[in-house]
Design an enzyme around this catalytic site. Structure first.
Site, mmCIF file in Angstrom:
data_model
loop_
_atom_site.group_PDB
_atom_site.id
_atom_site.type_symbol
_atom_site.label_atom_id
_atom_site.label_comp_id
_atom_site.label_asym_id
_atom_site.label_seq_id
_atom_site.Cartn_x
_atom_site.Cartn_y
_atom_site.Cartn_z
ATOM 1 N N TYR A 206 0.854 -1.189 0.000
ATOM 2 C CA TYR A 206 0.000 0.000 0.000
ATOM 3 C C TYR A 206 0.890 1.240 0.000
ATOM 4 O O TYR A 206 1.707 1.431 0.906
ATOM 5 C CB TYR A 206 -0.912 0.005 1.229
ATOM 6 C CG TYR A 206 -2.137 -0.861 1.086
ATOM 7 C CD1 TYR A 206 -3.397 -0.296 0.891
ATOM 8 C CD2 TYR A 206 -2.046 -2.252 1.135
ATOM 9 C CE1 TYR A 206 -4.529 -1.086 0.754
ATOM 10 C CE2 TYR A 206 -3.164 -3.054 0.997
ATOM 11 C CZ TYR A 206 -4.404 -2.461 0.810
ATOM 12 O OH TYR A 206 -5.524 -3.254 0.670
ATOM 13 N N HIS A 311 -3.088 0.435 -3.865
ATOM 14 C CA HIS A 311 -2.837 -0.958 -3.475
ATOM 15 C C HIS A 311 -2.222 -1.673 -4.670
ATOM 16 O O HIS A 311 -2.878 -1.915 -5.681
ATOM 17 C CB HIS A 311 -4.149 -1.634 -3.060
ATOM 18 C CG HIS A 311 -3.993 -3.096 -2.749
ATOM 19 N ND1 HIS A 311 -5.059 -3.910 -2.451
ATOM 20 C CD2 HIS A 311 -2.902 -3.911 -2.694
ATOM 21 C CE1 HIS A 311 -4.631 -5.148 -2.234
ATOM 22 N NE2 HIS A 311 -3.333 -5.165 -2.386
ATOM 23 N N HIS A 393 -17.141 -3.588 -2.601
ATOM 24 C CA HIS A 393 -15.760 -4.076 -2.733
ATOM 25 C C HIS A 393 -15.474 -5.212 -1.757
ATOM 26 O O HIS A 393 -15.669 -5.082 -0.549
ATOM 27 C CB HIS A 393 -14.785 -2.930 -2.460
ATOM 28 C CG HIS A 393 -13.346 -3.345 -2.506
ATOM 29 N ND1 HIS A 393 -12.722 -3.771 -3.655
ATOM 30 C CD2 HIS A 393 -12.397 -3.402 -1.529
ATOM 31 C CE1 HIS A 393 -11.456 -4.058 -3.392
ATOM 32 N NE2 HIS A 393 -11.231 -3.859 -2.107
#
Length: 581
Positions: A206, A311, A393
């Site tokens: 990340y 990400h 998501h």
């Protein structure tokens, strides 16, 4: 000539050459196979164009393979189209349907390409062999061959070789036009772009950067978001999120730095950047807002500094890969009727999101409780908001997602759902009908996981093989953008495993010999456990919430409407399928 008799019974007419599509995509990465479609409340018309003048196959598949697919197979015989409604029970030659549910068709060839135009009911009432097209994700499969079949049916000589593929689409989604600054000179844009960054040789990483937005002399509305991935970097980018930051807390050092998210002082993420501006994940295209709403910028309380969270998914551990991906944001001085905002709901990223291996339909709930929603709306001086779009998501184990909606103990129609969720196709959904959410309502982000191919537990986490369960709700009129999430209180999970802390629960779950019974009982405990809430706005947490908080008690469940095929079957008093005309 049995198959010709079947076709003549059900095909009503040959449709003309012209098609005015509302949607158009390429089904393959090489952009050689085009697919266009439009639909009504009951029917869908679609067109596929492929290279060559042999045969073409187009189908709808629950898994993305031929097995279980509903397939149309077509070729020309003496300059006349031969079009068959078929199905496949294996990854092999399809079989002819007893019922030929083709309302109308046309086919043409121009020497280099073949085009097939079809029309059918969304639900043909052929329960055995035809795919019901809904608002869920649909895997569209295609294949074509250079040589037409020699006989009356497809055969081994009709093999497609590499001329095949699959693409996930939501065929019944409301589509809005893509805007272009060349077409509308009033439109302006800015890019939120990362500096050249070498993606680490790590499976999951990340990357967080802070960005100052342009200085606006007045209020504008942001109306379209497009992610511009560096060419060749598509496989590395899993998702990204743009957050609105409190400019008073973002230092010059942070603005000039690039760092890994969620480590060291990045744990204070919530303190700096709470509100979501826009989220994107693999498979999404441009997000264009309806013409009555816009995300405000340039006025007090709107973003001046944003955080871009990337990400990266480098599963092959490639090295030396440099990325400069950007988010392009179109904005307009022509203000829309309403300022829009984003409400994030779901399950916080914690190990209490725990799915045993071997689970088929394991349900996880992320709650936005009545007390949290009431506090957010009170702070925002609203009694209700209208939800116009949703982005749902989860990761690779997710296969069904539903945003459930409750009021006074009664379940209302879901705000959004996708019962055929595809990790590789995560697209924001503009609702065909806006949904009103009132102060004191309950929302549940329901995620259903399939871990039948996994041998160890799956928990909430940042990695792709970890899981998430989020719903980003786009709404108006705007309040302070907020997090409205909750997770199970760990004490019930500890009791289930006979442990005294959540760390021991994790180890016990890893070493447990799971059975269908234990998986079911554990899921029941998870769903009934009291809740710990993450109820945040830009100014901090909503105060005065009772914790832990009981899950809502539901007296009346929502009943899905009965489709016309089932209604007609009931009216006739028979279990036999009814054929629409």
């Amino acid at each position: 000539m049995h198959y010709l008799l079947l076709i003549s019974c059900f095909v009503t007419s040959i449709i003309g050459d012209a098609l005015e599509p509302t949607n158009s995509v390429f089904l393959d990465r090489q952009k050689t196979v085009s697919f266009r479609w439009s639909y009504t409340d009951e029917t869908i018309t679609y067109e596929i164009t492929v290279p060559g003048t042999g045969w073409v196959g187009i189908g709808f598949s629950p898994s993305g393979t031929m097995k279980g697919a509903d397939i149309i197979f077509a070729w020309m015989v003496n300059e006349e189209p031969r079009v068959l409604d078929m199905h496949s029970e294996i990854n092999g030659i399809p079989a002819l349907d007893v019922e030929q549910d083709i309302r109308s068709f046309n086919m043409k060839q121009n020497g280099t390409h073949t085009t097939l135009l079809m029309d059918r009911f969304l639900d043909t009432c052929d329960e055995a062999h035809d795919f019901v097209i809904t608002e869920d994700t649909t895997r569209v499969i295609f294949a074509y061959g250079r040589d037409a079949p020699k006989g009356n049916l497809p055969n081994f000589g009709s093999y497609h070789g590499r001329n095949r593929g699959v693409r996930s689409l939501r065929l019944l989604d409301k589509k809005l036009p893509v805007l272009n600054v060349e077409d509308d000179t009033s439109l302006k844009y800015f890019d939120v772009r990362i500096k050249p960054f070498t993606i680490p040789r790590r499976d999951t990483y990340y990357h967080c950067t802070y960005h100052k937005l342009p200085e606006f002399e007045k209020k504008y509305h942001m109306i379209q978001f497009k992610v511009m991935i560096t060419p060749g970097r598509e496989k590395y980018i899993h998702h990204l999120v743009v957050y609105h930051c409190k400019e008073s807390l973002v230092t010059d050092q942070m603005l000039n730095s690039t760092e890994e998210c969620y480590v060291n002082d990045q744990g204070d993420h919530w303190k700096y950047c709470t509100a979501v501006v826009v989220a994107w994940a693999v498979g999404m295209t441009e997000l264009t807002l309806p013409d009555h709403v816009g995300f405000p910028v340039g006025s007090p309380g709107t973003p001046k500094i944003v955080k871009l969270e990337m990400h990266y998914d480098n599963v092959d551990l490639d090295e030396g890969v440099v990325d400069t991906t950007a988010v392009r944001i179109l904005y307009t001085p022509n203000l829309r009727e309403f300022d829009a905002g984003v409400l994030l709901t779901g399950h916080d990223v914690t190990p209490t999101l725990l799915v045993p291996p071997g689970s088929n339909d394991f349900v996880v709930h992320g709650h936005c409780t009545d007390q949290c929603l009431r506090g957010i709306m009170k702070h925002g001086n609203q009694t209700h908001v209208n939800v116009f779009g949703v982005f749902m998501h989860s990761h690779t184990a997710g296969h069904k997602m539903i945003v459930r909606h409750y009021r006074n103990g009664t379940e209302l129609e879901p705000i959004a759902k996708d019962l055929a969720y595809d990790f590789d196709f995560q697209e924001s959904k503009i609702l065909p009908t806006e949904k009103t959410v009132r102060s004191g309502d309950n929302l549940i982000m329901e995620c259903v996981y399939d871990t039948t191919k996994r041998t160890s537990i799956t928990t909430g986490g940042l990695g792709t093989r970890d899981e998430m369960c989020f719903g980003f709700l786009m709404y108006y009129p705007k309040m302070d953008d907020a997090y409205c999430q909750a997770t199970p209180d760990g004490r019930d999970l500890e009791k289930f495993f006979g442990k005294n802390n959540i760390g021991d629960v994790y180890y016990a779950a890893m070493t447990k010999k799971w059975t269908d019974y234990s998986r079911r009982k554990f899921n029941e405990v998870q769903l009934a456990s009291p809740l710990l809430e993450l109820c945040l706005i830009n100014d901090g947490s909503i105060e005065g919430l009772k914790e832990p908080y009981d899950v809502p008690k539901i007296q009346h469940r929502y009943a899905e409407s009965i489709g016309r095929c089932e209604l007609e079957k009931r009216r006739r008093g028979t279990n036999r399928g009814w054929r629409p005309s």
